[in-house]
Design a protein around this motif. Structure first.
Motif, PDB file in Angstrom:
ATOM      1  N   ASN A  80       0.858  -1.186   0.000  1.00  0.00           N
ATOM      2  CA  ASN A  80       0.000   0.000   0.000  1.00  0.00           C
ATOM      3  C   ASN A  80       0.890   1.230   0.000  1.00  0.00           C
ATOM      4  O   ASN A  80       1.777   1.347   0.849  1.00  0.00           O
ATOM      5  CB  ASN A  80      -0.927   0.000   1.212  1.00  0.00           C
ATOM      6  N   LEU A  81       0.645   2.131  -0.926  1.00  0.00           N
ATOM      7  CA  LEU A  81       1.492   3.304  -1.077  1.00  0.00           C
ATOM      8  C   LEU A  81       1.185   4.351  -0.012  1.00  0.00           C
ATOM      9  O   LEU A  81       0.023   4.586   0.332  1.00  0.00           O
ATOM     10  CB  LEU A  81       1.311   3.933  -2.459  1.00  0.00           C
ATOM     11  N   SER A  82       2.239   4.976   0.471  1.00  0.00           N
ATOM     12  CA  SER A  82       2.100   6.088   1.413  1.00  0.00           C
ATOM     13  C   SER A  82       1.728   7.344   0.630  1.00  0.00           C
ATOM     14  O   SER A  82       1.792   7.367  -0.605  1.00  0.00           O
ATOM     15  CB  SER A  82       3.412   6.304   2.161  1.00  0.00           C
ATOM     16  N   SER A  83       1.380   8.402   1.341  1.00  0.00           N
ATOM     17  CA  SER A  83       1.028   9.652   0.659  1.00  0.00           C
ATOM     18  C   SER A  83       2.228  10.216  -0.106  1.00  0.00           C
ATOM     19  O   SER A  83       2.060  10.800  -1.176  1.00  0.00           O
ATOM     20  CB  SER A  83       0.473  10.669   1.642  1.00  0.00           C
ATOM     21  N   ASP A  84       3.438  10.037   0.413  1.00  0.00           N
ATOM     22  CA  ASP A  84       4.635  10.498  -0.304  1.00  0.00           C
ATOM     23  C   ASP A  84       4.841   9.711  -1.598  1.00  0.00           C
ATOM     24  O   ASP A  84       5.199  10.271  -2.628  1.00  0.00           O
ATOM     25  CB  ASP A  84       5.884  10.376   0.572  1.00  0.00           C
ATOM     26  N   GLU A  85       4.612   8.410  -1.543  1.00  0.00           N
ATOM     27  CA  GLU A  85       4.751   7.585  -2.739  1.00  0.00           C
ATOM     28  C   GLU A  85       3.682   7.933  -3.774  1.00  0.00           C
ATOM     29  O   GLU A  85       3.964   7.999  -4.972  1.00  0.00           O
ATOM     30  CB  GLU A  85       4.685   6.102  -2.377  1.00  0.00           C
ATOM     31  N   ILE A  86       2.472   8.197  -3.319  1.00  0.00           N
ATOM     32  CA  ILE A  86       1.397   8.618  -4.219  1.00  0.00           C
ATOM     33  C   ILE A  86       1.771   9.939  -4.866  1.00  0.00           C
ATOM     34  O   ILE A  86       1.563  10.145  -6.069  1.00  0.00           O
ATOM     35  CB  ILE A  86       0.050   8.718  -3.472  1.00  0.00           C
ATOM     36  N   ASN A  87       2.361  10.832  -4.099  1.00  0.00           N
ATOM     37  CA  ASN A  87       2.800  12.123  -4.620  1.00  0.00           C
ATOM     38  C   ASN A  87       3.874  11.947  -5.704  1.00  0.00           C
ATOM     39  O   ASN A  87       3.898  12.687  -6.685  1.00  0.00           O
ATOM     40  CB  ASN A  87       3.310  13.007  -3.484  1.00  0.00           C
ATOM     41  N   ASP A  88       4.763  10.971  -5.523  1.00  0.00           N
ATOM     42  CA  ASP A  88       5.779  10.694  -6.551  1.00  0.00           C
ATOM     43  C   ASP A  88       5.123  10.275  -7.868  1.00  0.00           C
ATOM     44  O   ASP A  88       5.570  10.678  -8.947  1.00  0.00           O
ATOM     45  CB  ASP A  88       6.742   9.597  -6.084  1.00  0.00           C
ATOM     46  N   PHE A  89       4.057   9.488  -7.786  1.00  0.00           N
ATOM     47  CA  PHE A  89       3.369   9.083  -9.012  1.00  0.00           C
ATOM     48  C   PHE A  89       2.630  10.257  -9.645  1.00  0.00           C
ATOM     49  O   PHE A  89       2.551  10.352 -10.865  1.00  0.00           O
ATOM     50  CB  PHE A  89       2.428   7.899  -8.751  1.00  0.00           C
ATOM     51  N   TYR A  90       2.111  11.153  -8.827  1.00  0.00           N
ATOM     52  CA  TYR A  90       1.515  12.364  -9.380  1.00  0.00           C
ATOM     53  C   TYR A  90       2.580  13.194 -10.099  1.00  0.00           C
ATOM     54  O   TYR A  90       2.341  13.715 -11.184  1.00  0.00           O
ATOM     55  CB  TYR A  90       0.841  13.192  -8.273  1.00  0.00           C
ATOM     56  N   ASN A  91       3.766  13.302  -9.511  1.00  0.00           N
ATOM     57  CA  ASN A  91       4.857  14.032 -10.162  1.00  0.00           C
ATOM     58  C   ASN A  91       5.263  13.368 -11.470  1.00  0.00           C
ATOM     59  O   ASN A  91       5.620  14.048 -12.431  1.00  0.00           O
ATOM     60  CB  ASN A  91       6.058  14.143  -9.221  1.00  0.00           C
ATOM     61  N   PHE A  92       5.196  12.043 -11.513  1.00  0.00           N
ATOM     62  CA  PHE A  92       5.452  11.327 -12.767  1.00  0.00           C
ATOM     63  C   PHE A  92       4.446  11.755 -13.834  1.00  0.00           C
ATOM     64  O   PHE A  92       4.831  12.061 -14.971  1.00  0.00           O
ATOM     65  CB  PHE A  92       5.378   9.814 -12.536  1.00  0.00           C
ATOM     66  N   ASN A 144      10.315   7.895 -11.959  1.00  0.00           N
ATOM     67  CA  ASN A 144      10.031   6.878 -12.964  1.00  0.00           C
ATOM     68  C   ASN A 144       9.254   5.739 -12.296  1.00  0.00           C
ATOM     69  O   ASN A 144       9.687   5.216 -11.273  1.00  0.00           O
ATOM     70  CB  ASN A 144      11.346   6.355 -13.549  1.00  0.00           C
ATOM     71  N   PRO A 145       8.119   5.342 -12.853  1.00  0.00           N
ATOM     72  CA  PRO A 145       7.315   4.309 -12.202  1.00  0.00           C
ATOM     73  C   PRO A 145       8.059   2.985 -12.007  1.00  0.00           C
ATOM     74  O   PRO A 145       7.877   2.327 -10.980  1.00  0.00           O
ATOM     75  CB  PRO A 145       6.120   4.112 -13.128  1.00  0.00           C
ATOM     76  N   TYR A 146       8.901   2.612 -12.947  1.00  0.00           N
ATOM     77  CA  TYR A 146       9.657   1.361 -12.793  1.00  0.00           C
ATOM     78  C   TYR A 146      10.571   1.450 -11.574  1.00  0.00           C
ATOM     79  O   TYR A 146      10.601   0.539 -10.741  1.00  0.00           O
ATOM     80  CB  TYR A 146      10.460   1.057 -14.054  1.00  0.00           C
TER      81      TYR A 146
END
Length: 154
Positions: free
Chosen positions: A64-76, A143-145
């Motif tokens: 389960n992604l944390s809010s910081d990890e979710i934010n990284d995907f938004y930045n992607f 990068n998502p990968y």
């Protein structure tokens, strides 16, 4: 004799109604190549609560992604440019290495990460072809990968 006519008539009506009802979904063309990515990005802007989970499709490990990890995907998503959107690649693997699920109040989106080069975005119940992405020039920090590999090491 009447029952045979009634059966034939019923079958004819069923075929006509079925064919008419399905004609819309077969002829629709995707509005633009980044349609689903744009919809996902809109959901990031309008929703306050976002749930996201990651699955390693080879080992079926979940994260389960944390809010910081979710934010990284938004930045992607924000880093994507027109040249990143491509047609379905001929060398696309059959199965993604990682699959991310973004759950919003009304929508659910999937981000498939195939390798260092390819990813795709689509809604859980979409009617168009997926948005295919070449992610090879996206910085490793978003990068998502790289993000998936960091979250669930192989």
């Amino acid at each position: 004799m009447k029952s045979i006519r009634f059966a034939k008539f019923s079958i004819l009506i069923f075929i006509c109604l079925t064919a008419c009802g399905c004609s819309f979904s077969f002829n629709q063309k995707k509005p633009y190549i980044f349609y689903y990515t744009n919809e996902l990005s809109k959901n990031f802007h309008t929703e306050k609560q976002i749930k996201a989970s990651l699955i390693d499709t080879s080992y079926y490990k979940n994260h389960n992604l944390s809010s910081d990890e979710i934010n990284d995907f938004y930045n992607f998503l924000s880093a994507l440019r027109k040249h990143n959107y491509i047609k379905r690649p001929k060398d696309l693997p059959n199965k993604p290495l990682y699959r991310l699920f973004f759950t919003f109040s009304k929508n659910k989106y999937v981000l498939d990460v195939y390798n260092e080069k390819y990813a795709s975005i689509y809604p859980w119940d979409g009617s168009y072809e997926k948005d295919f992405l070449n992610i090879s020039d996206i910085p490793a920090s978003i990068n998502p990968y790289s993000l998936c590999k960091y979250a669930i090491p192989r």
